[in-house]
Design a protein around this motif. Structure first.
Motif, PDB file in Angstrom:
ATOM      1  N   ARG A 188       0.808  -1.220   0.000  1.00 49.74           N
ATOM      2  CA  ARG A 188       0.000   0.000   0.000  1.00 49.74           C
ATOM      3  C   ARG A 188       0.842   1.271   0.000  1.00 49.74           C
ATOM      4  NH1 ARG A 188      -2.604  -2.495   4.407  1.00 49.74           N
ATOM      5  NH2 ARG A 188      -1.784  -0.877   5.795  1.00 49.74           N
ATOM      6  N   GLU A 189       1.949   1.265   0.733  1.00 53.54           N
ATOM      7  CA  GLU A 189       2.582   2.531   1.081  1.00 53.54           C
ATOM      8  C   GLU A 189       3.996   2.756   0.542  1.00 53.54           C
ATOM      9  OE1 GLU A 189       1.085   4.906   2.313  1.00 53.54           O
ATOM     10  OE2 GLU A 189      -0.649   4.144   3.399  1.00 53.54           O
ATOM     11  N   CYS A 190       4.650   1.733   0.005  1.00 54.51           N
ATOM     12  CA  CYS A 190       6.040   1.905  -0.417  1.00 54.51           C
ATOM     13  C   CYS A 190       6.145   2.279  -1.889  1.00 54.51           C
ATOM     14  CB  CYS A 190       6.839   0.623  -0.151  1.00 54.51           C
ATOM     15  SG  CYS A 190       7.073   0.289   1.605  1.00 54.51           S
ATOM     16  N   HIS A 191       7.037   3.233  -2.165  1.00 54.47           N
ATOM     17  CA  HIS A 191       7.314   3.603  -3.547  1.00 54.47           C
ATOM     18  C   HIS A 191       8.353   2.653  -4.164  1.00 54.47           C
ATOM     19  CE1 HIS A 191       5.031   7.285  -3.076  1.00 54.47           C
ATOM     20  NE2 HIS A 191       5.743   7.601  -2.004  1.00 54.47           N
ATOM     21  N   ALA A 192       9.378   2.327  -3.401  1.00 57.68           N
ATOM     22  CA  ALA A 192      10.466   1.475  -3.891  1.00 57.68           C
ATOM     23  C   ALA A 192      10.260   0.058  -3.361  1.00 57.68           C
ATOM     24  CB  ALA A 192      11.815   2.024  -3.445  1.00 57.68           C
ATOM     25  N   ILE A 193       9.623  -0.780  -4.153  1.00 55.51           N
ATOM     26  CA  ILE A 193       9.327  -2.158  -3.748  1.00 55.51           C
ATOM     27  C   ILE A 193      10.526  -3.051  -4.043  1.00 55.51           C
ATOM     28  CG2 ILE A 193       7.843  -4.146  -4.165  1.00 55.51           C
ATOM     29  CD1 ILE A 193       6.481  -1.886  -2.685  1.00 55.51           C
ATOM     30  N   ARG A 194      10.869  -3.890  -3.078  1.00 55.29           N
ATOM     31  CA  ARG A 194      11.950  -4.867  -3.277  1.00 55.29           C
ATOM     32  C   ARG A 194      11.318  -6.206  -3.634  1.00 55.29           C
ATOM     33  NH1 ARG A 194      15.805  -4.232   1.943  1.00 55.29           N
ATOM     34  NH2 ARG A 194      16.327  -6.344   1.250  1.00 55.29           N
ATOM     35  N   GLU A 195      11.182  -6.465  -4.925  1.00 47.73           N
ATOM     36  CA  GLU A 195      10.573  -7.709  -5.401  1.00 47.73           C
ATOM     37  C   GLU A 195      11.390  -8.287  -6.554  1.00 47.73           C
ATOM     38  OE1 GLU A 195       5.916  -7.908  -4.500  1.00 47.73           O
ATOM     39  OE2 GLU A 195       6.398  -6.602  -6.164  1.00 47.73           O
ATOM     40  N   PRO A 196      12.518  -8.921  -6.249  1.00 49.67           N
ATOM     41  CA  PRO A 196      13.305  -9.544  -7.315  1.00 49.67           C
ATOM     42  C   PRO A 196      12.515 -10.648  -8.002  1.00 49.67           C
ATOM     43  CG  PRO A 196      14.100 -10.237  -5.159  1.00 49.67           C
ATOM     44  CD  PRO A 196      13.098  -9.145  -4.924  1.00 49.67           C
ATOM     45  N   ARG A 197      12.632 -10.720  -9.320  1.00 53.05           N
ATOM     46  CA  ARG A 197      11.897 -11.717 -10.098  1.00 53.05           C
ATOM     47  C   ARG A 197      12.868 -12.699 -10.751  1.00 53.05           C
ATOM     48  NH1 ARG A 197       6.541 -11.228  -8.565  1.00 53.05           N
ATOM     49  NH2 ARG A 197       5.945  -9.049  -8.502  1.00 53.05           N
ATOM     50  N   ASP A 198      13.809 -13.182  -9.952  1.00 58.07           N
ATOM     51  CA  ASP A 198      14.830 -14.072 -10.472  1.00 58.07           C
ATOM     52  C   ASP A 198      14.325 -15.507 -10.543  1.00 58.07           C
ATOM     53  OD1 ASP A 198      16.363 -11.805 -10.306  1.00 58.07           O
ATOM     54  OD2 ASP A 198      17.338 -12.382  -8.428  1.00 58.07           O
TER      55      ASP A 198
END
Length: 287
Positions: free
Chosen positions: A69-79
């Protein structure tokens, strides 16, 4: 015999699903940097179920729904591999919430194409040992005694009560990857198994019908389409109407949890977690 608490964790790119002896759980996988929130909900709070504020080492993070909901910089690696810091944080949050102070034994999944020694050992080493983490102002130090890494799709196979004795084909439709697994006479057949580098969240421009066609193109020639085939994963129920046009003998995997008050069937998204739990009981010995 030492006390053993088994945690089966399917740390997907969209949701973390898990199973212990007592509980079946899931929470959103999203991770992002913490920041002060100025607005609250109608009850005067900005936290809801599935929201985690995490302090680990030198970082303070939002994890779960609140990060989405609230983060601009999402840490979601798609490896293809899950041998990265984000997996570690997701697993440690799960152990904090559903584990014990000691005696934790973890089984976690890895995409089939990521099942190489370097990445498997990295995952085991980054999770094994003592960890201190604070979640929602509760600080815990716990120990993970041992870790096993299983190929995604194998958990789904072991979650089935009535597994075909000769051939079982499994399609695991995840958010980051699609894995397909061939089992013959109890053996995993590597040359007829693999990973497609797309998922429900990585290629959101693809429809379920287009995903079904892509799976068919990959598997054609490796499997006979009339063989017993099983579908699991987060979008399995949405994918089924399209994929059954090609695979005539396909069915969903719905794992079952047995308790004193009866049996409860769970959605196909929990299939790997249930199977990893069964594998953990066999590998680590019963709790």
């Amino acid at each position: 015999m030492d006390y053993k608490w088994i945690l089966a964790i399917d740390a997907g790119a969209y949701e973390v699903k898990g199973r212990t002896r007592d509980e079946v759980f899931k929470f959103r996988s999203t991770i992002g940097p913490y920041r002060h929130l100025h607005l609250t909900n109608s009850d005067g709070n900005y936290m809801e179920e599935g929201d985690f504020i995490v302090e680990y080492e030198d970082e303070k993070l939002f994890v779960g729904n609140i990060a989405w909901r609230e983060c601009h910089a999402i840490r979601e690696p798609r490896d293809i591999s899950k041998a990265h810091e984000e997996t570690k944080i997701r697993v440690l949050v799960a152990v904090h919430q559903y584990g014990k102070m000691k005696g934790n034994y973890v089984v976690i999944g890895q995409p089939i194409r990521g099942m190489v020694d370097k990445d498997r050992v990295k995952i085991e080493n980054m999770l094994r040992g003592s960890h201190t983490i604070t979640v929602n102002n509760v600080k815990k130090t716990f120990h993970i005694e041992d870790v096993k890494v299983a190929p995604e799709g194998s958990g789904a196979y072991f979650s089935m009560e009535d597994r075909p004795e000769e051939i079982a084909n499994i399609i695991d439709a995840g958010s980051g990857t699609f894995n397909y697994l061939r089992v013959e006479d109890g053996y995993f057949i590597d040359r007829k198994s693999g990973t497609l580098a797309f998922g429900a969240e990585t290629h959101m421009d693809m429809t379920e019908k287009q995903m079904a066609v892509a799976i068919l193109a990959e598997i054609r020639g490796k499997w006979h389409l009339s063989e017993p085939t099983f579908l699991c994963g987060g979008i399995a129920e949405y994918l089924l109407p399209h994929i059954k046009e090609h695979f005539k003998n396909i069915q969903l995997i719905k794992p079952v949890l047995y308790r004193m008050n009866g049996a409860k069937a769970y959605s196909p998204q929990y299939a790997n977690a249930f199977g990893y739990y069964s594998m953990g009981k066999a590998v680590f010995a019963d709790e």
